[in-house]
Enzyme design. Structure first.
Site, mmCIF file in Angstrom:
data_model
loop_
_atom_site.group_PDB
_atom_site.id
_atom_site.type_symbol
_atom_site.label_atom_id
_atom_site.label_comp_id
_atom_site.label_asym_id
_atom_site.label_seq_id
_atom_site.Cartn_x
_atom_site.Cartn_y
_atom_site.Cartn_z
ATOM 1 N N GLY A 1 0.465 -4.851 1.198
ATOM 2 C CA GLY A 1 -0.782 -4.867 0.422
ATOM 3 C C GLY A 1 -0.621 -5.549 -0.932
ATOM 4 N N ALA B 1 0.876 -1.176 0.000
ATOM 5 C CA ALA B 1 0.000 0.000 0.000
ATOM 6 C C ALA B 1 0.911 1.222 0.000
ATOM 7 C CB ALA B 1 -0.876 -0.013 1.240
ATOM 8 N N GLU C 1 -1.144 -9.046 -0.191
ATOM 9 C CA GLU C 1 -2.577 -9.224 0.090
ATOM 10 C C GLU C 1 -3.398 -9.219 -1.207
ATOM 11 O OE1 GLU C 1 -2.497 -6.062 3.051
ATOM 12 O OE2 GLU C 1 -3.149 -7.516 4.559
ATOM 13 N N GLU D 1 4.273 -5.059 7.242
ATOM 14 C CA GLU D 1 3.618 -4.026 8.052
ATOM 15 C C GLU D 1 4.228 -3.870 9.431
ATOM 16 O OE1 GLU D 1 2.168 -6.356 6.256
ATOM 17 O OE2 GLU D 1 0.575 -5.462 5.040
HETATM 18 N N1 COA Z 1 4.567 3.218 -0.807
HETATM 19 C C1 COA Z 1 4.911 4.382 -1.399
HETATM 20 N N2 COA Z 1 5.999 4.521 -2.166
HETATM 21 C C2 COA Z 1 6.779 3.445 -2.322
HETATM 22 C C3 COA Z 1 6.486 2.206 -1.733
HETATM 23 C C4 COA Z 1 5.310 2.107 -0.937
HETATM 24 N N3 COA Z 1 4.922 0.975 -0.364
HETATM 25 N N4 COA Z 1 7.454 1.315 -2.065
HETATM 26 C C5 COA Z 1 8.328 1.989 -2.845
HETATM 27 N N5 COA Z 1 7.932 3.266 -3.011
HETATM 28 C C6 COA Z 1 8.568 4.328 -3.779
HETATM 29 C C7 COA Z 1 9.808 4.871 -3.066
HETATM 30 O O1 COA Z 1 9.424 5.835 -2.099
HETATM 31 C C8 COA Z 1 10.566 5.454 -4.227
HETATM 32 O O2 COA Z 1 9.957 6.686 -4.585
HETATM 33 P P1 COA Z 1 10.898 7.994 -4.875
HETATM 34 O O3 COA Z 1 11.763 7.571 -6.035
HETATM 35 O O4 COA Z 1 9.935 9.072 -5.213
HETATM 36 O O5 COA Z 1 11.686 8.212 -3.626
HETATM 37 C C9 COA Z 1 10.267 4.483 -5.363
HETATM 38 O O6 COA Z 1 9.086 3.795 -4.989
HETATM 39 C C10 COA Z 1 11.367 3.460 -5.581
HETATM 40 O O7 COA Z 1 11.621 2.812 -4.347
HETATM 41 P P2 COA Z 1 13.065 2.754 -3.651
HETATM 42 O O8 COA Z 1 12.861 2.648 -2.182
HETATM 43 O O9 COA Z 1 13.917 3.860 -4.159
HETATM 44 O O10 COA Z 1 13.605 1.382 -4.243
HETATM 45 P P3 COA Z 1 14.661 0.402 -3.581
HETATM 46 O O11 COA Z 1 14.963 -0.611 -4.615
HETATM 47 O O12 COA Z 1 15.794 1.171 -2.982
HETATM 48 O O13 COA Z 1 13.871 -0.293 -2.345
HETATM 49 C C11 COA Z 1 11.996 -1.420 -1.295
HETATM 50 C C12 COA Z 1 12.753 -1.109 -2.612
HETATM 51 C C13 COA Z 1 10.757 -2.222 -1.684
HETATM 52 C C14 COA Z 1 12.883 -2.227 -0.351
HETATM 53 C C15 COA Z 1 11.583 -0.107 -0.627
HETATM 54 O O14 COA Z 1 10.986 0.740 -1.598
HETATM 55 C C16 COA Z 1 10.597 -0.279 0.488
HETATM 56 O O15 COA Z 1 10.959 -0.689 1.577
HETATM 57 N N6 COA Z 1 9.298 0.062 0.244
HETATM 58 C C17 COA Z 1 8.252 -0.022 1.237
HETATM 59 C C18 COA Z 1 7.815 -1.448 1.387
HETATM 60 C C19 COA Z 1 6.753 -1.597 2.446
HETATM 61 O O16 COA Z 1 6.972 -1.335 3.614
HETATM 62 N N7 COA Z 1 5.595 -2.062 1.997
HETATM 63 C C20 COA Z 1 4.535 -2.424 2.877
HETATM 64 C C21 COA Z 1 3.623 -1.319 3.111
HETATM 65 S S1 COA Z 1 2.354 -1.821 4.242
#
Ligand code: COA
Length: 259
Positions: A110, A66, A113, A133
């Site tokens: 999400g 999400a 999910e 989460e």
């Molecule tokens: N919500 C909003 N934005 C997200 C996102 C999420 N769940 N997951 C990734 N993004 C965005 C990042 O903020 C980034 O945006 P930006 O370029 O404007 O800063 C873009 O997507 C690319 O992600 P980035 O973090 O730069 O890639 P990465 O390869 O370094 O890392 C992850 C990838 C998946 C490890 C990392 O993005 C992450 O931890 N995301 C959140 C995952 C999460 O907690 N999901 C569960 C939510 S309940």
């Protein structure tokens, strides 16, 4: 003009939903969720479509969860209001035709999910899964404790939910979180191939199998078996049911029309 965050296409009897927000790893924000629901409704109403496939654009993710920035801007009361409305996860789970998630890269929170709400999950070897989460101080709120526990059992669901650990595609396959594990980059083609094999059959029978198996997750066995008999009779009474049996007797290919 900006790119649409969802693409909806049809390839013969197959409907294809592409989550098209690769710059945000296909994170589910409100507009993506609304668009998925509209796409699912459109595919449900299209008699040409017998099976659907959902996948993520870009080379990094199915869905990285999400949209966390949306969460950050919301109060608990606003979140409660979001929960009171129709939810994308339920819309996908209640879609009356088979729907397959084709997964690569991140499949988190999400995103997992959403995959759980689908009927089958085909993953390539780059796929990584997590109910992440707990890392944010929250818990899964869209099936990541409920549908997950029913699919992989409470032990593995607890392990994923309590640690937030990422698990790789091999392990996801081993614990039953995905039904098909394929080579890197082949998730979409293999999901389409699988969908195509299903689409040969009666759409009525496909819908009834889905309904019956889903009921198995909720009903006591005796009630489930009763329901199964009723649904069998429904299939048996359909034109397609008659056609399938007749074609077998006449040693010809059946032609299923969906009636
Ligand atoms: N919500 C909003 N934005 C997200 C996102 C999420 N769940 N997951 C990734 N993004 C965005 C990042 O903020 C980034 O945006 P930006 O370029 O404007 O800063 C873009 O997507 C690319 O992600 P980035 O973090 O730069 O890639 P990465 O390869 O370094 O890392 C992850 C990838 C998946 C490890 C990392 O993005 C992450 O931890 N995301 C959140 C995952 C999460 O907690 N999901 C569960 C939510 S309940």
């Amino acid at each position: 003009m900006s790119e649409p965050s969802i693409l909806l296409e049809r390839d013969g009897p197959l409907g294809i939903i592409t989550l098209n927000r690769p710059e945000k790893l296909n994170a589910l924000n409100e507009s993506v969720r609304q668009e998925i629901m509209a796409a699912v409704d459109q595919l449900a109403d299209d008699p040409q479509v017998r099976v659907a496939v959902i996948h993520g654009a870009g080379d990094k993710a199915f869905v990285a969860g999400a949209d966390v920035s949306e969460f950050a801007a919301r109060t608990a009361e606003e979140q409660r209001e979001v929960y009171a409305r129709r939810r994308v996860y339920d819309a996908v789970a209640e879609f009356p035709k088979p729907i397959i998630a084709a997964i690569h890269g991140y499949c988190l929170g999400g995103g997992n999910e959403l995959a759980l709400a689908c009927d089958l999950r085909v993953a390539d070897r780059t796929a990584q899964f997590s109910q992440a989460e707990i890392r944010l101080g929250i818990i899964p709120g869209a099936g990541g404790t409920q549908r997950l526990a029913r699919l992989v059992g409470p032990g593995q669901a607890l392990r994923m939910g309590l640690t937030g650990d990422y698990i790789d595609a091999e392990e996801a396959y081993r614990i039953g979180l995905v039904e098909l594990l394929v080579d890197e980059g082949e998730h979409f083609d293999k999901a389409m191939e699988l969908a195509g094999r299903m689409a040969r059959w009666s759409p009525i029978a496909l819908g009834l199998v889905k309904k019956s198996v889903r009921a198995a997750m909720e009903l006591p066995l005796v009630e489930g078996l009763e329901l199964e008999k009723e649904l069998f009779l429904e299939a048996f009474a359909s034109d397609d049911g008659q056609e399938g049996v007749q074609a077998f007797v006449e040693k010809r290919r059946p032609v299923f029309k969906g009636s």
